[in-house]
Each structure stands twice: as structure tokens, then as C-alpha cells.
Scaffold this motif. Structure first.
Motif, PDB file in Angstrom:
ATOM      1  N   ARG A  98       0.827  -1.213   0.000  1.00  0.00           N
ATOM      2  CA  ARG A  98       0.000   0.000   0.000  1.00  0.00           C
ATOM      3  C   ARG A  98       0.860   1.262   0.000  1.00  0.00           C
ATOM      4  N   ARG A  99       2.063   1.164  -0.539  1.00  0.00           N
ATOM      5  CA  ARG A  99       2.909   2.348  -0.666  1.00  0.00           C
ATOM      6  C   ARG A  99       3.358   2.548  -2.105  1.00  0.00           C
ATOM      7  N   GLY A 102       3.893  -2.027  -5.767  1.00  0.00           N
ATOM      8  CA  GLY A 102       3.288  -2.923  -6.756  1.00  0.00           C
ATOM      9  C   GLY A 102       2.954  -2.175  -8.033  1.00  0.00           C
ATOM     10  N   ALA A 103       2.376  -0.977  -7.883  1.00  0.00           N
ATOM     11  CA  ALA A 103       1.999  -0.186  -9.064  1.00  0.00           C
ATOM     12  C   ALA A 103       3.244   0.225  -9.842  1.00  0.00           C
ATOM     13  N   ASN A 130      -9.044 -12.436  -5.585  1.00  0.00           N
ATOM     14  CA  ASN A 130      -7.939 -11.587  -5.121  1.00  0.00           C
ATOM     15  C   ASN A 130      -8.226 -10.118  -5.471  1.00  0.00           C
ATOM     16  N   ALA A 133      -5.148  -7.530  -5.915  1.00  0.00           N
ATOM     17  CA  ALA A 133      -4.415  -7.633  -7.183  1.00  0.00           C
ATOM     18  C   ALA A 133      -5.304  -7.209  -8.356  1.00  0.00           C
ATOM     19  N   ALA A 135      -7.661  -4.996  -8.323  1.00  0.00           N
ATOM     20  CA  ALA A 135      -7.738  -3.524  -8.335  1.00  0.00           C
ATOM     21  C   ALA A 135      -6.448  -2.932  -8.896  1.00  0.00           C
ATOM     22  N   LEU A 136      -5.321  -3.524  -8.537  1.00  0.00           N
ATOM     23  CA  LEU A 136      -4.027  -3.057  -9.048  1.00  0.00           C
ATOM     24  C   LEU A 136      -3.988  -3.169 -10.576  1.00  0.00           C
TER      25      LEU A 136
HETATM   26  C1  COA Z   1      -1.290  -7.346  -4.990  1.00  0.00           C
HETATM   27  C2  COA Z   1      -0.002  -6.727  -4.447  1.00  0.00           C
HETATM   28  C3  COA Z   1       1.160  -7.065  -5.392  1.00  0.00           C
HETATM   29  C4  COA Z   1      -0.178  -5.188  -4.392  1.00  0.00           C
HETATM   30  O1  COA Z   1       1.079  -4.608  -4.035  1.00  0.00           O
HETATM   31  P1  COA Z   1       1.154  -3.159  -3.334  1.00  0.00           P
HETATM   32  O2  COA Z   1       2.574  -2.717  -3.364  1.00  0.00           O
HETATM   33  O3  COA Z   1       0.489  -3.194  -2.023  1.00  0.00           O
HETATM   34  O4  COA Z   1       0.270  -2.286  -4.335  1.00  0.00           O
HETATM   35  P2  COA Z   1       0.242  -0.686  -4.402  1.00  0.00           P
HETATM   36  O5  COA Z   1       0.512  -0.071  -3.086  1.00  0.00           O
HETATM   37  O6  COA Z   1       1.098  -0.246  -5.531  1.00  0.00           O
HETATM   38  O7  COA Z   1      -1.287  -0.452  -4.791  1.00  0.00           O
HETATM   39  C5  COA Z   1      -1.675  -0.089  -6.100  1.00  0.00           C
HETATM   40  C6  COA Z   1      -3.185  -0.207  -6.216  1.00  0.00           C
HETATM   41  O8  COA Z   1      -3.586  -1.571  -6.097  1.00  0.00           O
HETATM   42  C7  COA Z   1      -4.833  -1.647  -5.380  1.00  0.00           C
HETATM   43  N1  COA Z   1      -4.629  -2.340  -4.106  1.00  0.00           N
HETATM   44  C8  COA Z   1      -3.458  -2.767  -3.582  1.00  0.00           C
HETATM   45  N2  COA Z   1      -3.691  -3.406  -2.415  1.00  0.00           N
HETATM   46  C9  COA Z   1      -5.019  -3.384  -2.201  1.00  0.00           C
HETATM   47  C10 COA Z   1      -5.880  -3.878  -1.182  1.00  0.00           C
HETATM   48  N3  COA Z   1      -5.381  -4.552  -0.122  1.00  0.00           N
HETATM   49  N4  COA Z   1      -7.201  -3.695  -1.310  1.00  0.00           N
HETATM   50  C11 COA Z   1      -7.718  -3.035  -2.368  1.00  0.00           C
HETATM   51  N5  COA Z   1      -6.962  -2.512  -3.369  1.00  0.00           N
HETATM   52  C12 COA Z   1      -5.640  -2.697  -3.287  1.00  0.00           C
HETATM   53  C13 COA Z   1      -5.274  -0.222  -5.163  1.00  0.00           C
HETATM   54  O9  COA Z   1      -6.017   0.176  -6.303  1.00  0.00           O
HETATM   55  C14 COA Z   1      -3.942   0.497  -5.125  1.00  0.00           C
HETATM   56  O10 COA Z   1      -4.034   1.856  -5.416  1.00  0.00           O
HETATM   57  P3  COA Z   1      -4.283   2.894  -4.197  1.00  0.00           P
HETATM   58  O11 COA Z   1      -3.262   2.582  -3.139  1.00  0.00           O
HETATM   59  O12 COA Z   1      -4.088   4.219  -4.854  1.00  0.00           O
HETATM   60  O13 COA Z   1      -5.679   2.627  -3.728  1.00  0.00           O
HETATM   61  C15 COA Z   1       0.300  -7.224  -3.005  1.00  0.00           C
HETATM   62  O14 COA Z   1      -0.836  -7.019  -2.209  1.00  0.00           O
HETATM   63  C16 COA Z   1       0.700  -8.677  -2.925  1.00  0.00           C
HETATM   64  O15 COA Z   1       1.857  -9.026  -3.148  1.00  0.00           O
HETATM   65  N6  COA Z   1      -0.267  -9.562  -2.575  1.00  0.00           N
HETATM   66  C17 COA Z   1       0.016 -10.993  -2.367  1.00  0.00           C
HETATM   67  C18 COA Z   1       0.424 -11.700  -3.655  1.00  0.00           C
HETATM   68  C19 COA Z   1      -0.559 -11.462  -4.757  1.00  0.00           C
HETATM   69  O16 COA Z   1      -1.770 -11.424  -4.578  1.00  0.00           O
HETATM   70  N7  COA Z   1      -0.013 -11.347  -5.984  1.00  0.00           N
HETATM   71  C20 COA Z   1      -0.792 -11.194  -7.194  1.00  0.00           C
HETATM   72  C21 COA Z   1      -0.787 -12.479  -7.952  1.00  0.00           C
HETATM   73  S1  COA Z   1      -1.788 -12.367  -9.437  1.00  0.00           S
END
Ligand code: COA
Length: 172
Positions: A98-99, A102-103, A130, A133, A135-136
Motif C-alpha cells: 500500500r505504498r 506494486g503499481a 484476489n 491484485a 484492483a491493481l
Molecule cells: C497485490 C499486491 C502485489 C499489491 O502490491 P502493493 O505494493 O500493495 O500495491 P500498491 O501499493 O502499488 O497499490 C496499487 C493499487 O492496487 C490496489 N490495491 C493494492 N492493495 C489493495 C488492497 N489490499 N485492497 C484493495 N486494493 C488494493 C489499489 O487500487 C492500489 O491503489 P491505491 O493505493 O491508490 O488505492 C500485493 O498485495 C501482494 O503481493 N499480494 C500478495 C500476492 C498477490 O496477490 N499477488 C498477485 C498475484 S496475481
């Protein structure tokens, strides 16, 4: 934050984070922890170094010099498939979520895919439940085109997998 291609020197850090990912998010990956834990460091290194033919590249995101996340870009080399590439195995460690890591990682890989001659689209699949992911990927422009029922079976429970596509040859 730094984003770069991984190389063999990153093998130990990658393997540690990859096993953590498979332990804490088993539903997000088709690989299983036990299968991956059996790999030697040499095998892991061979999997993360950019393939000579360009078919696989592993990107890492680093915070304060520590690997905090990764994603693979797979580019089939066969003539009828090479207009597409696939994203696989995306992960950001829980303490860095959430920082925007991922984006940023996703945007770096999309930019890299755009720079590969002939690549017109990027595909991926994501566990249909999921929401983080999904939403990302949605925020980066990916569109869902279908769901494979019961794509994964984990501890006797079936999971649907949603397939998504990002067209690189049409303006968003
Ligand atoms: C999915 C994942 C990669 C996101 O990584 P992250 O660094 O937290 O993502 P970001 O901070 O860049 O978030 C980008 C956007 O994604 C969405 N997002 C990320 N985490 C979210 C959550 N927990 N709930 C809802 N939306 C979420 C939002 O739209 C977010 O934008 P915002 O912060 O402006 O609202 C991470 O949660 C993860 O590794 N999860 C476990 C493994 C996984 O699910 N991998 C995907 C396999 S397909």
C-alpha cells in the motif's frame, strides 16, 4: 525505491522472498511452497537471470537495498505467439504494501514490454477472489476477458482464475 532486472547475485534474496510469498499467499500462485523449496540456489539463479533469447525476465523492486517484491515477464518466442507477453508471480512483501511498490513494478514491466519489438499485448491470470491484485491490474488498464473455473486445487479446495489482458497498441 529501485526497480531492476534480477541477476544471479539476487538468487538467495529472491528464493527467500519467493518462499515467503508461497507460504503467506498460497492462493495467489500456481507453484507450491514444497516444490519450490526443493530448488538449489543454482537452479533459482538459472530461473531469474534474463534468458538469452529474451523469453523470461524477472524484475525486482528494492527498498533501502532490500528486495521487497518481484514479477516475471514471459515472452514466447514462437512466431504465432510473440505479439503477446505474460506477467506472472507478482508479489510485494506485506511490510511494503500500500505504498505504491506494486503499481511502480507493474508500470516498469509494462514499459519494458512496450519496448520489445512486436509485443502488442500483455496477459495475466489472477485468483478470481484476489480483490487487491485485481484492483491493481484494473488501475493499470487490464481488462478481464474470462474466468477458468477450478483452475487451481489447493488443499482440496478449487479456485477460479480470472484472465486479463492489456492491449499495448490501443490508446487508453
Ligand atoms: C497485490 C499486491 C502485489 C499489491 O502490491 P502493493 O505494493 O500493495 O500495491 P500498491 O501499493 O502499488 O497499490 C496499487 C493499487 O492496487 C490496489 N490495491 C493494492 N492493495 C489493495 C488492497 N489490499 N485492497 C484493495 N486494493 C488494493 C489499489 O487500487 C492500489 O491503489 P491505491 O493505493 O491508490 O488505492 C500485493 O498485495 C501482494 O503481493 N499480494 C500478495 C500476492 C498477490 O496477490 N499477488 C498477485 C498475484 S496475481
Amino acid at each position: 525505491m529501485e526497480i531492476r532486472l534480477l541477476d544471479r547475485h539476487d538468487a538467495a534474496a529472491y528464493q527467500a522472498l519467493r518462499l515467503q510469498a508461497l507460504r503467506d499467499s498460497p492462493h495467489a500462485f500456481s507453484a507450491s511452497h514444497d516444490e519450490e523449496a526443493a530448488r538449489s540456489l543454482d537452479e533459482v539463479a538459472a530461473r531469474i537471470v534474463p534468458a538469452a533469447d529474451g523469453s523470461v525476465r524477472m524484475f525486482g523492486v528494492f527498498e533501502s537495498g532490500e528486495l521487497a517484491g518481484f514479477v516475471a515477464l514471459i515472452h514466447p518466442q514462437r512466431k504465432k505467439l510473440c505479439h503477446g507477453a505474460e506477467l506472472a508471480g507478482m508479489y510485494v512483501t506485506p511490510s511494503s504494501r500500500r505504498r505504491g511498490l506494486g503499481a511502480a513494478l507493474l508500470q516498469a514491466v509494462i514499459a519494458h514490454a512496450r519496448s520489445i519489438d512486436g509485443v502488442r499485448q500483455l496477459g495475466l491470470s489472477v485468483n478470481a477472489t484476489n480483490e487487491a491484485a485485481k484492483a491493481l491490474y484494473r488501475s493499470a488498464g487490464f481488462m478481464s476477458w474470462g474466468v477458468q473455473p477450478r483452475a487451481l486445487q489447493i488443499d482440496g479446495v478449487f479456485h477460479d482464475e480470472e484472465y486479463q489482458l492489456l492491449r499495448l497498441d490501443v490508446p487508453r
